[in-house]
Write an enzyme that holds these catalytic residues in place. Structure first.
Site, PDB file in Angstrom:
ATOM      1  N   ASN A  94     -10.325   0.018   1.089  1.00 55.04           N
ATOM      2  CA  ASN A  94      -8.860   0.124   0.968  1.00 55.04           C
ATOM      3  C   ASN A  94      -8.456  -0.388  -0.415  1.00 55.04           C
ATOM      4  O   ASN A  94      -8.500  -1.584  -0.673  1.00 55.04           O
ATOM      5  CB  ASN A  94      -8.211  -0.713   2.080  1.00 55.04           C
ATOM      6  CG  ASN A  94      -6.691  -0.678   2.029  1.00 55.04           C
ATOM      7  OD1 ASN A  94      -6.099  -0.257   1.039  1.00 55.04           O
ATOM      8  ND2 ASN A  94      -6.066  -1.132   3.097  1.00 55.04           N
ATOM      9  N   CYS A 126       0.812  -1.225   0.000  1.00 53.77           N
ATOM     10  CA  CYS A 126       0.000   0.000   0.000  1.00 53.77           C
ATOM     11  C   CYS A 126       0.844   1.273   0.000  1.00 53.77           C
ATOM     12  O   CYS A 126       0.322   2.363  -0.233  1.00 53.77           O
ATOM     13  CB  CYS A 126      -0.947   0.011   1.188  1.00 53.77           C
ATOM     14  SG  CYS A 126      -2.041  -1.405   1.211  1.00 53.77           S
ATOM     15  N   HIS A 129      -3.127   7.280   3.141  1.00 59.59           N
ATOM     16  CA  HIS A 129      -3.617   6.003   2.603  1.00 59.59           C
ATOM     17  C   HIS A 129      -4.950   5.683   3.283  1.00 59.59           C
ATOM     18  O   HIS A 129      -5.098   5.828   4.499  1.00 59.59           O
ATOM     19  CB  HIS A 129      -2.583   4.915   2.885  1.00 59.59           C
ATOM     20  CG  HIS A 129      -3.077   3.541   2.619  1.00 59.59           C
ATOM     21  ND1 HIS A 129      -3.756   3.210   1.468  1.00 59.59           N
ATOM     22  CD2 HIS A 129      -2.997   2.401   3.356  1.00 59.59           C
ATOM     23  CE1 HIS A 129      -4.069   1.929   1.509  1.00 59.59           C
ATOM     24  NE2 HIS A 129      -3.628   1.414   2.643  1.00 59.59           N
TER      25      HIS A 129
END
Ligand code: COA
Length: 326
Positions: free
Chosen positions: A275, A111, A245
């Site tokens: 996500n 990520c 994020h």
């Protein structure tokens, strides 16, 4: 020479997976998911839709918003945890579809990958090696999620985001990037082959210790933000927007508290997408731009974390006018 972002593009698949859908798939409730993660729905790629397809659409969107020709792209740095093949890279596939030139390669930092990619592109542009670079984050995570594991399947979604970067035209641009990695946390979130089925070997699946990742995330978002600001010589008070994020709304809230910034400084669009790993920062940045939250001269922090464990943060001053590089 400073590197600036010329435009941000995005693309998400049409398919929508709501919390109500998940209620029918695992033992969970829409209320639990909303309250514990902030997620209401996520996008889900069709079986024949790959990371390259999403990446091409996001890149084309970014290039068209910047008013730049795809064939003038001279660098593609693409981040993904779900490449269509180990090789060729997604970046090379995207290059072919855009008729672009120059180096094209994938990077893998989970990520944190978008920030790793931005930092790499910044160095190519800063050294004069590239003048029109694409940094892309693209994911089809729902293809590696176990839809029987309620600890992970409610969290992840699919999507892509891309930025075009080039030499700054007005002295604004990327002021600092910090990247980090701690392999000792590798067991906290990883992909492993699923159990074999009568049809053949199990497909890869995400495994995660959600609670431990949560704790790491809240600490590292604040720490990386402060490190990048110090490196850039920019004060936290001068930052108008932090684009973290998008992993969990509660992580974003906790990071804001830790930093002592107002909740509205943080961009939070997790409700619609979940996500999306390396795509989440450009997806959130694009929404902030569309909402009129970004103006020329503003200081912005992009910050993220992920498997590895990895993390990164970039401080940038938003360029005015978005002038195209020659
Ligand atoms: N629906 C209902 N209950 C659930 C659930 C779900 N989808 N997932 C977990 N639970 C249950 C657990 O079994 C546990 O029950 P118990 O108390 O009876 O044992 C309880 O909820 C609390 O579990 P916990 O894991 O502590 O939940 P949480 O509040 O930490 O939320 C996550 C779980 C995954 C949403 C959260 O930990 C998280 O977001 N972690 C960070 C993940 C992340 O950032 N990953 C990406 C890295 S890039």
């Amino acid at each position: 020479m400073l590197t600036s972002i010329k435009a941000v593009g995005t693309h998400v698949p049409q398919g929508v997976l709501t919390n109500a859908d998940l209620e029918r798939m695992v033992e969970t409730s829409a209320t639990w998911i909303r309250e514990r993660t902030g997620i209401l729905e996520r996008r889900i790629a069709a079986p024949n839709e790959g990371a390259t397809d999403l990446a091409v659409m996001a890149a084309e969107d970014a290039l068209s918003r910047a008013g730049l020709r795809p064939q003038d792209t001279d660098l593609i740095v693409l981040s993904t945890s779900t490449p269509d093949s180990t090789f060729p890279s997604c970046a090379a596939r995207v290059q072919e579809r855009l008729s672009a030139r120059g180096p094209a390669f994938d990077i893998q930092a989970a990520c944190s990958g978008f920030l790793y990619g931005l930092s790499v592109a910044d160095q190519f542009v800063g050294s004069g090696e590239a003048r029109q670079a694409l940094v892309i984050g693209t994911e089809t995570l729902t293809k590696i999620v176990n839809f029987k594991d309620r600890g992970t399947c409610v969290v992840f979604g699919d999507g892509a985001g891309a930025v075009v970067v080039g030499p700054s035209s007005d002295g604004a641009g990327i002021r600092s990037c910090v990247l980090g990695s701690d392999g000792q946390g590798g067991d906290l979130i990883y992909v492993a082959p699923g159990a074999p089925t009568p049809e053949g070997p199990g497909r890869p699946e995400i495994h995660m210790d959600g609670r431990k990742v949560f704790r790491f995330a809240t600490e590292i978002l604040a720490q990386a933000t402060l490190e990048a600001l110090e490196k850039a010589g920019v004060a936290l008070e001068d930052v108008s927007l932090i684009v973290p994020h998008q992993a969990n709304a509660r992580i974003i809230e906790a990071a804001a508290k830790r930093l002592g910034v107002a909740p509205e400084v943080m961009v939070n669009n997790i409700a619609q997408y979940g996500n999306t790993s390396t795509a989440s920062i450009p997806l959130a940045l694009r929404e902030a731009i569309d909402a009129g939250r970004v103006a020329a001269g503003d200081f912005i922090v992009l910050v993220g974390f992920g498997a590895g464990l990895t993390w990164g943060a970039c401080v940038l001053q938003w360029e005015g006018g978005g002038a195209a590089p020659n």
